[in-house]
Design an enzyme around this catalytic site. Structure first.
Site, mmCIF file in Angstrom:
data_model
loop_
_atom_site.group_PDB
_atom_site.id
_atom_site.type_symbol
_atom_site.label_atom_id
_atom_site.label_comp_id
_atom_site.label_asym_id
_atom_site.label_seq_id
_atom_site.Cartn_x
_atom_site.Cartn_y
_atom_site.Cartn_z
ATOM 1 C CB CYS A 82 2.216 5.563 -5.739
ATOM 2 S SG CYS A 82 1.344 4.430 -4.576
ATOM 3 C CB ILE A 136 -0.957 0.133 1.132
ATOM 4 C CG1 ILE A 136 -0.316 -0.074 2.600
ATOM 5 C CG2 ILE A 136 -1.902 -1.162 1.062
ATOM 6 C CD1 ILE A 136 -1.137 0.153 3.674
ATOM 7 C CB CYS A 137 0.612 4.093 -2.053
ATOM 8 S SG CYS A 137 1.194 5.623 -2.619
ATOM 9 C CG LEU A 138 2.027 3.470 4.101
ATOM 10 C CD1 LEU A 138 2.976 3.137 5.006
ATOM 11 C CD2 LEU A 138 0.335 3.513 4.525
#
Lengths: 189, 392
Positions: free
Chosen positions: B242, A137-139
Site C-alpha cells: 500500500c 482495503i487498499c484502493l
C-alpha cells in the site's frame, strides 16, 4: 478476469476521464450503470437530510443486490445501525467452485459523501499488504478520483462495486494461492 | 560457622548487585522548571532556545510556554513533530491517534521496539513527559472521522488551550484523505488555523500547507496537491504494498512543519502557505493558494466572506533598498535563482512547476447552494427499506 489485471497494475498518474472509463472493464461499467445514482448531498451530521440520503443509499443497494442476484453474481449483504452510520455484513468470493466468505464493516465518516467509506475486512487484517490498519482495503489510485468526480451521485453501492468487488477479485485468488486463507477456514458454509 | 560466613558474604554480593540494578532503573528525572531562563549553564534545558532572543531572531521566546498545539496523528510525522515541540518547551500538547505502536513502524523515528502494542498516544505521552516535564500533555485515543468522536474532537480543539479556549494551532499529521477532510471540516467550522502535512505513499515527496480559514485555500477548495515525483511511472512497482515510508522524508516534513509552526506562533520570519519537497531532485516549491469561492464547504465560503469584509491591516512593507552588493566581487559567478511562485489562483491540474493536483474535477456551478432535495415523502420509509434489505 481482465478486471484483475487492470486494478492491480497501478500507476499514480493523473488519469483522464476517458482512460478511467477504459480502466473499468465492460462488466463493471455495466454493473455501475445499473446502480441508481443518488442526489442528496448530506452526511451523518445533517439530521433530516441524512435520512433522505440513507433512503437513497438503501434504494441503490437493494437495486444493486437484486441485479446481482438476477445475473447470478450475488456477492454481498449489508445492513446498518438505525442511524446509518455503521455498516456491517458479509461478502463472498467464488474460487474453483468454493465459496470464501468474509465479514465486511465500515463507518460512515463525518465528511461523507465527499469522502468515500473505508471498507474493511477485519479478519484479513495482517494477512495482506494491500490493507491499511484494521483491515481497511487498499484502493487503487483510480478509485478516489472517480469517487471525487461523482460526489454526491455515488453511494455505498458504488463503493462496493468499484472498491470491494475488484479488490476481492484480485486479492482473494492470490491469498488462496499463497495459502494465507483456505477453504477450511469457513467450513461451516 | 563456615556456612554462615559464606552466606553473609553472598548476601553482601547480592546487595551490591541489587543496588547496581536499582541504579540502572532509576533514571535521573528532570525536575519541572517554573520559568524559562536564558542563563547559559549545562543544567538549563532552555539556554540555547532563549539564545534566539539574544541573537534577535525571536522577540519573546518564553511566550511558547503559554501556547497549545494539537497534533492529530502521532505516526511518522506526528510523533517527531510532538517531540520537537516538546523540546522547544511548548506549553501544552493535545495528541490524537487511535493506532497502536507496531514493529512495522520501526523504520520511522521516535517509537521504540519495547513500546509495540501500546497505544501511540500513551507511548508518546510517556516519552515526551520524560523529555520535558514542563509540557502539559493531553491524549485522546480515538478515530476523529466517526460521527461519535467528531463532536468530541471539535469540543477539544475549541476548549483545550492552557486558558481553556481554542488551541493556538492544529497540526494535521494523519495519513489519509478522510481524516484530513475531517480536520478541514472542523477547522472551517471553528475558524481554527491549522497546518496540513503529508508524505507521499512512495516516500519520496512531501508537503506542508498552512490553512487560515477564509484567507488561504482550505483542504477542500481543490483536489489535493501532489509534488511530482519525477519517477517513470512504468518503473514504479506497487505490487503487494500500500505504502512505503522513509524516516528521512518524514523527519524533513516534520521539521518543515514545526519550523513554520514556530515562525507563526512566535512571530518571526515568513510562514509558508505551501512548501513542497521532492526528494528525488531536492526541489522545494513554495506558493500561496487562494481559497476557491465555489468551495464545497459552506463554512469555507462563509469564512471567505468574513475575511473579505474584514479591513486589511495595511502594513506597507518598509522596503529598505540596499543597493550595495553583498559581495563586491563575484569571482565564481554565484547567483541565487528565485524559485518561489507567488499567488496561484489557477485550478488547472498543474498548479506550479513541480506541483499538480492529484486529479481534476468537473466544473461545478458557480453557486452550488440551491440543490433540489427530493424529500421522498411518497416512497417507502427508511425502516421499510432497511427491512427489505435484510430480507433479500
Amino acid at each position: 478476469m481482465r478486471q484483475m489485471r487492470l486494478f492491480s497494475s497501478r500507476d499514480s498518474g493523473l488519469v483522464s476521464e476517458l482512460r478511467l472509463v477504459i480502466m473499468v472493464d465492460e462488466s463493471t461499467r455495466k454493473t455501475l450503470s445499473s446502480i441508481p445514482l443518488l442526489s442528496t448531498k448530506a452526511g451523518p451530521r445533517d439530521k433530516e437530510l441524512w435520512v433522505n440520503r440513507l433512503k437513497e443509499e438503501y434504494q441503490a443497494l437493494i437495486k444493486y443486490v437484486q441485479n446481482n442476484k438476477g445475473s447470478d453474481n450475488d456477492w454481498f449483504r449489508l445492513e446498518s445501525n438505525k442511524e446509518g452510520t455503521r455498516w456491517f455484513g458479509k461478502c463472498w468470493y467464488m474460487h474453483n467452485l468454493l465459496k470464501y466468505e468474509f465479514d465486511v464493516e465500515f463507518d460512515i465518516p463525518v465528511t461523507y459523501p465527499t469522502t468515500a467509506p473505508e471498507i474493511a475486512l477485519p479478519e484479513l487484517d495482517g494477512k495482506t499488504a494491500k490493507m491499511y490498519r484494521g483491515g481497511k482495503i487498499c484502493l487503487t489510485d483510480h478509485f478516489k478520483p472517480l469517487w471525487a468526480r461523482n460526489v454526491p451521485k455515488f453511494g455505498i453501492a458504488h463503493a462496493m462495486a468499484l472498491g470491494l468487488g475488484p479488490w476481492l477479485a484480485v486479492e482473494i485468488p492470490d491469498l488462496i494461492e499463497k495459502g494465507v486463507i483456505s477453504y477450511k477456514d469457513r467450513g461451516d458454509e | 560457622m563456615d556456612t554462615t560466613e559464606k552466606l553473609k558474604s553472598r548476601i553482601a554480593e547480592l546487595e551490591i548487585e541489587l543496588a547496581n540494578e536499582k541504579s540502572k532503573n532509576a533514571a535521573p528525572v528532570r525536575q519541572k522548571i517554573a520559568q524559562m531562563s536564558s542563563e547559559v549553564v549545562d543544567s538549563n534545558p532552555y539556554s540555547r532556545l532563549m539564545a534566539l532572543k539574544r541573537m534577535g531572531i525571536v522577540d519573546n521566546y518564553e511566550k511558547i510556554r503559554e501556547l497549545t498545539v494539537a497534533v492529530v496523528g502521532v505516526g511518522g510525522v506526528g510523533s517527531v513533530t510532538a517531540e520537537m515541540l516538546t523540546r522547544c518547551g511548548i506549553g501544552k500538547l493535545v495528541l490524537f491517534d487511535y493506532d497502536k505502536v507496531e514493529l512495522a513502524n520501526m523504520n520511522r523515528l521516535f517509537f521504540q521496539p519495547h513500546q509495540a502494542g501500546l497505544s501511540k498516544v500513551d507511548a508518546a505521552a510517556k516519552t515526551l513527559q520524560a523529555i520535558n516535564p514542563d509540557v502539559e500533555i493531553e491524549t485522546h485515543n480515538y478515530n476523529i472521522t466517526t460521527v461519535d468522536n467528531f463532536q468530541h474532537f471539535m469540543d477539544t480543539i475549541s476548549k483545550s488551550s492552557l486558558k481553556k479556549g481554542a488551541v493556538d494551532l492544529v497540526l494535521s499529521c494523519v495519513d489519509n484523505f478522510e481524516a484530513r477532510m475531517a480536520i478541514n471540516t472542523a477547522c472551517n467550522e471553528l475558524n481554527q488555523k491549522w497546518f496540513e502535512s503529508g508524505v507521499s505513499e512512495n516516500a519520496v515527496s512531501g508537503h506542508i500547507q498552512f490553512i487560515v480559514p477564509g484567507e488561504s485555500a482550505c483542504f477542500g477548495c481543490a483536489p489535493p496537491l501532489v509534488v511530482a515525483a519525477n519517477i517513470d511511472e512504468k518503473t514504479l512497482k506497487r505490487d503487494g504494498v500500500c505504502a512505503a515510508s522513509l524516516p528521512t522524508t518524514m523527519g524533513i516534513v516534520a521539521g518543515f512543519l514545526v519550523q513554520n509552526t514556530l515562525k507563526y506562533l512566535l512571530n518571526f520570519g515568513d510562514t509558508s502557505f505551501y512548501l513542497g519537497y521532492n526528494a528525488m531532485l531536492d526541489f522545494f516549491p513554495t506558493m500561496t493558494l487562494r481559497p476557491n469561492p465555489n468551495c464545497d464547504d459552506r463554512y469555507c465560503r462563509q469564512r471567505q466572506q468574513e475575511y473579505q469584509a474584514k479591513p486589511k491591516d495595511i502594513t506597507v512593507a518598509k522596503e529598505e533598498i540596499d543597493d550595495t552588493p553583498l559581495h563586491e566581487d563575484n569571482e565564481w559567478g554565484i547567483s541565487l535563482i528565485d524559485e518561489t511562485v507567488p499567488d496561484i489562483e489557477d485550478t488547472s491540474a498543474t498548479v506550479s512547476s513541480g506541483v499538480r493536483q492529484a486529479y481534476t474535477l468537473p466544473a461545478r456551478p458557480a453557486d452550488p447552494e440551491p440543490e433540489i432535495v427530493s424529500t421522498e415523502t411518497s416512497g417507502p420509509s427508511l425502516e421499510e427499506l432497511m427491512a427489505q434489505m435484510k430480507s433479500i
